[in-house]
Write a protein that holds these residues in place. Structure first.
Motif, mmCIF file in Angstrom:
data_model
loop_
_atom_site.group_PDB
_atom_site.id
_atom_site.type_symbol
_atom_site.label_atom_id
_atom_site.label_comp_id
_atom_site.label_asym_id
_atom_site.label_seq_id
_atom_site.Cartn_x
_atom_site.Cartn_y
_atom_site.Cartn_z
ATOM 1 N N LEU A 200 -21.338 -13.003 19.033
ATOM 2 C CA LEU A 200 -21.105 -13.980 18.508
ATOM 3 C C LEU A 200 -22.235 -14.466 17.648
ATOM 4 O O LEU A 200 -23.572 -13.973 17.795
ATOM 5 C CB LEU A 200 -21.144 -15.325 19.526
ATOM 6 C CG LEU A 200 -19.971 -15.284 20.282
ATOM 7 C CD1 LEU A 200 -19.878 -16.220 21.517
ATOM 8 C CD2 LEU A 200 -18.490 -15.578 19.432
ATOM 9 N N PHE A 201 -22.088 -15.249 16.619
ATOM 10 C CA PHE A 201 -23.224 -15.672 15.590
ATOM 11 C C PHE A 201 -23.154 -16.947 15.207
ATOM 12 O O PHE A 201 -22.029 -17.641 14.776
ATOM 13 C CB PHE A 201 -23.490 -14.537 14.563
ATOM 14 C CG PHE A 201 -22.453 -14.450 13.575
ATOM 15 C CD1 PHE A 201 -22.175 -15.091 12.429
ATOM 16 C CD2 PHE A 201 -21.315 -13.605 13.786
ATOM 17 C CE1 PHE A 201 -21.149 -14.977 11.629
ATOM 18 C CE2 PHE A 201 -20.282 -13.438 12.986
ATOM 19 C CZ PHE A 201 -20.019 -14.381 11.925
ATOM 20 N N ASN A 277 -11.552 -23.894 9.734
ATOM 21 C CA ASN A 277 -10.969 -22.295 9.975
ATOM 22 C C ASN A 277 -12.111 -21.761 11.031
ATOM 23 O O ASN A 277 -11.756 -20.952 12.162
ATOM 24 C CB ASN A 277 -11.420 -21.271 8.522
ATOM 25 C CG ASN A 277 -10.247 -21.649 7.771
ATOM 26 O OD1 ASN A 277 -9.144 -21.912 8.179
ATOM 27 N ND2 ASN A 277 -10.425 -21.452 6.563
ATOM 28 N N LEU A 278 -13.559 -22.170 11.024
ATOM 29 C CA LEU A 278 -14.484 -21.727 12.057
ATOM 30 C C LEU A 278 -14.381 -22.451 13.275
ATOM 31 O O LEU A 278 -14.401 -22.048 14.484
ATOM 32 C CB LEU A 278 -15.884 -22.086 11.602
ATOM 33 C CG LEU A 278 -16.267 -21.260 10.113
ATOM 34 C CD1 LEU A 278 -17.705 -21.697 9.918
ATOM 35 C CD2 LEU A 278 -16.279 -19.789 10.627
ATOM 36 N N TYR A 283 -16.083 -22.437 16.803
ATOM 37 C CA TYR A 283 -17.407 -23.115 16.527
ATOM 38 C C TYR A 283 -17.510 -24.623 16.533
ATOM 39 O O TYR A 283 -16.479 -25.213 16.634
ATOM 40 C CB TYR A 283 -17.631 -22.847 14.877
ATOM 41 C CG TYR A 283 -18.054 -20.999 14.632
ATOM 42 C CD1 TYR A 283 -19.469 -20.905 14.534
ATOM 43 C CD2 TYR A 283 -17.102 -20.106 14.815
ATOM 44 C CE1 TYR A 283 -19.782 -19.535 14.415
ATOM 45 C CE2 TYR A 283 -17.484 -19.043 14.522
ATOM 46 C CZ TYR A 283 -18.906 -18.708 14.545
ATOM 47 O OH TYR A 283 -19.277 -17.479 14.095
ATOM 48 N N GLN A 284 -18.425 -25.120 16.989
ATOM 49 C CA GLN A 284 -18.606 -26.326 16.997
ATOM 50 C C GLN A 284 -19.598 -27.025 15.604
ATOM 51 O O GLN A 284 -20.788 -26.351 15.312
ATOM 52 C CB GLN A 284 -19.642 -26.882 18.065
ATOM 53 C CG GLN A 284 -18.987 -26.594 19.372
ATOM 54 C CD GLN A 284 -19.839 -26.840 20.916
ATOM 55 O OE1 GLN A 284 -20.552 -27.979 20.720
ATOM 56 N NE2 GLN A 284 -19.957 -25.964 21.472
ATOM 57 N N ASN A 285 -18.804 -27.654 14.935
ATOM 58 C CA ASN A 285 -19.435 -28.039 13.606
ATOM 59 C C ASN A 285 -20.621 -29.056 13.633
ATOM 60 O O ASN A 285 -20.339 -30.076 14.507
ATOM 61 C CB ASN A 285 -18.153 -28.866 12.766
ATOM 62 C CG ASN A 285 -17.259 -27.749 12.463
ATOM 63 O OD1 ASN A 285 -17.559 -26.356 12.617
ATOM 64 N ND2 ASN A 285 -16.110 -27.868 12.322
ATOM 65 N N ASN A 286 -21.472 -28.899 12.892
ATOM 66 C CA ASN A 286 -22.652 -29.789 12.892
ATOM 67 C C ASN A 286 -23.151 -30.258 11.366
ATOM 68 O O ASN A 286 -22.995 -29.280 10.351
ATOM 69 C CB ASN A 286 -24.020 -29.256 13.297
ATOM 70 C CG ASN A 286 -23.863 -29.091 14.854
ATOM 71 O OD1 ASN A 286 -24.860 -29.471 15.729
ATOM 72 N ND2 ASN A 286 -22.715 -28.725 15.348
ATOM 73 N N LYS A 346 -28.772 -26.050 20.776
ATOM 74 C CA LYS A 346 -28.695 -25.331 22.052
ATOM 75 C C LYS A 346 -27.587 -25.808 22.869
ATOM 76 O O LYS A 346 -26.919 -25.427 23.784
ATOM 77 C CB LYS A 346 -29.945 -25.637 22.892
ATOM 78 C CG LYS A 346 -30.121 -27.229 23.323
ATOM 79 C CD LYS A 346 -31.434 -27.475 23.784
ATOM 80 C CE LYS A 346 -31.703 -28.969 23.940
ATOM 81 N NZ LYS A 346 -32.830 -29.238 24.680
ATOM 82 N N ASN A 347 -26.688 -26.750 22.149
ATOM 83 C CA ASN A 347 -25.496 -27.324 23.020
ATOM 84 C C ASN A 347 -24.318 -26.730 22.213
ATOM 85 O O ASN A 347 -23.527 -27.057 22.499
ATOM 86 C CB ASN A 347 -25.494 -29.137 22.560
ATOM 87 C CG ASN A 347 -26.608 -29.623 23.326
ATOM 88 O OD1 ASN A 347 -27.202 -29.194 24.642
ATOM 89 N ND2 ASN A 347 -27.180 -30.850 22.669
ATOM 90 N N CYS A 348 -24.459 -25.772 21.283
ATOM 91 C CA CYS A 348 -23.213 -25.132 20.752
ATOM 92 C C CYS A 348 -23.719 -23.685 20.425
ATOM 93 O O CYS A 348 -24.405 -23.346 19.988
ATOM 94 C CB CYS A 348 -22.809 -25.933 19.399
ATOM 95 S SG CYS A 348 -24.115 -25.815 18.009
#
Length: 527
Positions: A200-201, A277-278, A283-286, A346-348
């Motif tokens: 994962l990245f 898509n992510l 993925y958690q978007n920020n 750190k939360n995602c």
């Protein structure tokens, strides 16, 4: 009623000829000739004659504005609210750029020469000849655009399919070429995998306002030197627009091909949104910005049309590094980025973070410093920004997390300006404004190092989406695959750029523009 000389009106046309020769304005021959013809009519009744000159003055002002490269009136009225936000100091700075001393001196000389020689020189004849010469040049230029360089009759009938395709493309009109471009782009869609293959990245995109290759050349910064620690550099990336909102939307919709400006402000298929898509992959978007996002409704634009509806990271407690052209606070890039890394990243796992910075925007003033011309402060602000980005990268490396970091400028700052647009004006998306330097860096303990790849061909947002998709399908961060393989066969893109009512496109390897749906004309080159 009879015909007479143009009298003092000749000075108006002589000045316009000079401005046209200088490249400061365009010239609508038919409209100017019609104005000259109307002014040449002499009425016996003095009242009618006075009305003629009053009407002529109104038409002359309107025509001069129409011939200028200034934004359309409807564009100005739409932007009136934004212009009101400009600080007084920024207004003065813009005024100083608009006033061209050399041009003023030239106009002064023309005026004095006219008054001195008008007693024995028939300037009406010169005006008529001038209209004819400009009209002849205009017809010749337009025929070059429409007919193009290649003549199909010079090609033998024994041509292969490739030759036939080249001839067809070469003989297209600009409107046909543009329509074909958007048709081809409408067929492009990135296909993301159903799951991440391998390690994962995180994906971090730094969207920088106001940094083009031309701006870097102006301040003496090499693109490859600036990005020396990055894995790949796109030295001729097409931002496709010269304004922040549309640029951000195009980036956030990178998973489909380039659309027209109008289509940006309509709903798009869900697969076009890069961050959606992510999100499907976990993925958690920020959303992170170093400004409040209120100007021109930027925050709402990326939410409504870019598919990023996450609440922006709270930056109110961050140190203020600059003040914008509207005196709003612009926070330290380093403080904002590293605070996000410490508090929210750190939360995602994994994170998809979109960062927008206006630290290089025109009109900014450095905090706790004496007022400085924003063009003079640009090198300082640029150095500060990339020092902050460098420290952020080091912090990412210390965390040991796998990260795909992308630096994508929105558009240029137009530091130099040109014959058409004074420094800082970006109404027309000229090549100097839309050619931006993009770079990507893969960060992770097991990423294989290799020599930097520089891609000089014109590319655009869809290539970035394809690159993200490829990375998701290749275990680059596991150390089993080289990063270099990701850049093979990336899609290229012709340089087409568009703002509201303004389009720039290359014809015969030369930039042409269309304003308000009118005729195409060559974009003047040089200062």
């Amino acid at each position: 009623m009879k015909l007479s000389g143009l009298g003092v009106w000749n000075l108006y046309f002589l000045v316009k000829f000079a401005l046209y020769y200088y490249g400061a304005i365009d010239f609508n021959v038919l409209a100017n000739a019609a104005l000259a013809a109307m002014l040449a009519i002499k009425f016996k009744a003095m009242a009618i004659e006075k009305v003629k000159h009053i009407v002529g003055a109104i038409f002359a002002v309107v025509l001069l504005y129409k011939d200028s490269w200034l934004p359309p009136i409807n564009r100005l009225t739409k932007q009136a609210g934004n212009v009101q936000d400009f600080s007084f100091g920024y207004f003065l700075e813009l005024l100083a750029r608009v006033i061209n001393v050399d041009m003023l001196l030239a106009l002064f000389v023309i005026s004095i020469c006219f008054w001195y020689t008008s007693q024995w020189v028939r300037f009406t004849t010169i005006t008529v000849i001038g209209l004819m010469v400009v009209g002849w040049q205009d017809d010749d230029s337009q025929s070059q655009v429409e007919n193009n360089v290649v003549n199909p009759s010079t090609i033998t009938k024994k041509q292969d399919d490739t030759q036939a395709q080249v001839v067809t493309q070469a003989t297209q009109s600009p409107d046909q070429k543009l329509a074909d471009f958007y048709q081809q782009q409408s067929l492009l869609t990135s296909h993301f995998p159903s799951q991440v293959n391998g390690e994962l990245f995180d994906i971090i995109i730094l969207n920088i306002c106001s940094m083009a290759v031309d701006d870097l050349d102006t301040i003496g910064v090499s693109v490859t030197e600036m990005y020396k620690d990055f894995d790949v550099v796109f030295s001729d990336f097409n931002s496709a627009t010269s304004y922040s909102g549309p640029a951000a939307i195009r980036l956030l919709r990178a998973s489909c091909g380039q659309t027209s400006q109008t289509a940006l402000f309509k709903d798009a298929p869900e697969q076009c949104y890069l961050f959606k898509n992510l999100e499907k992959l976990g993925y958690q978007n920020n959303v992170v910005m170093n400004h409040d996002g209120h100007f021109d409704g930027f925050k709402d634009l990326i939410s409504k049309y870019g598919g990023l509806d996450s609440t922006p990271f709270d930056i109110d407690s961050m140190p203020v590094a600059q003040y914008g052209f509207d005196d709003s606070p612009i926070y330290s890039d380093g403080a904002v980025l590293n605070s996000w890394l410490d508090q929210q990243a750190k939360n995602c796992k994994p994170c998809a973070m979109y960062y927008n910075t206006t630290s290089l925007h025109d009109g900014n003033q450095l905090a706790n410093r004496a007022r400085m011309n924003s063009q003079q402060s640009y090198p300082i602000r640029h150095e500060n920004l990339f020092n902050d980005i460098g420290k952020f990268i080091k912090n990412l490396e210390k965390r040991g997390r796998n990260v795909m970091l992308m630096v994508v400028p929105e558009h240029g700052a137009a530091l130099k300006g040109d014959k058409v647009q004074f420094a800082g004006l970006r109404e027309i998306p000229s090549p100097a404004i839309v050619s931006v330097p993009v770079a990507i860096k893969f960060i992770g303990p097991d990423v294989k190092s290799y020599s930097q790849v520089v891609i000089d061909e014109s590319t655009s947002y869809f290539a970035l989406s394809e690159l993200v998709s490829k990375t998701l399908q290749t275990n680059v961060f596991g150390g089993n695959n080289s990063v270099a393989s990701l850049f093979e066969n990336l899609p290229k893109a012709p340089k087409v750029a568009e703002n509201a009512d303004t389009i720039m496109m290359y014809v015969n390897q030369r930039p042409y523009i269309q304003l308000d749906g009118g005729d195409w004309s060559a974009y003047p080159q040089g200062k």
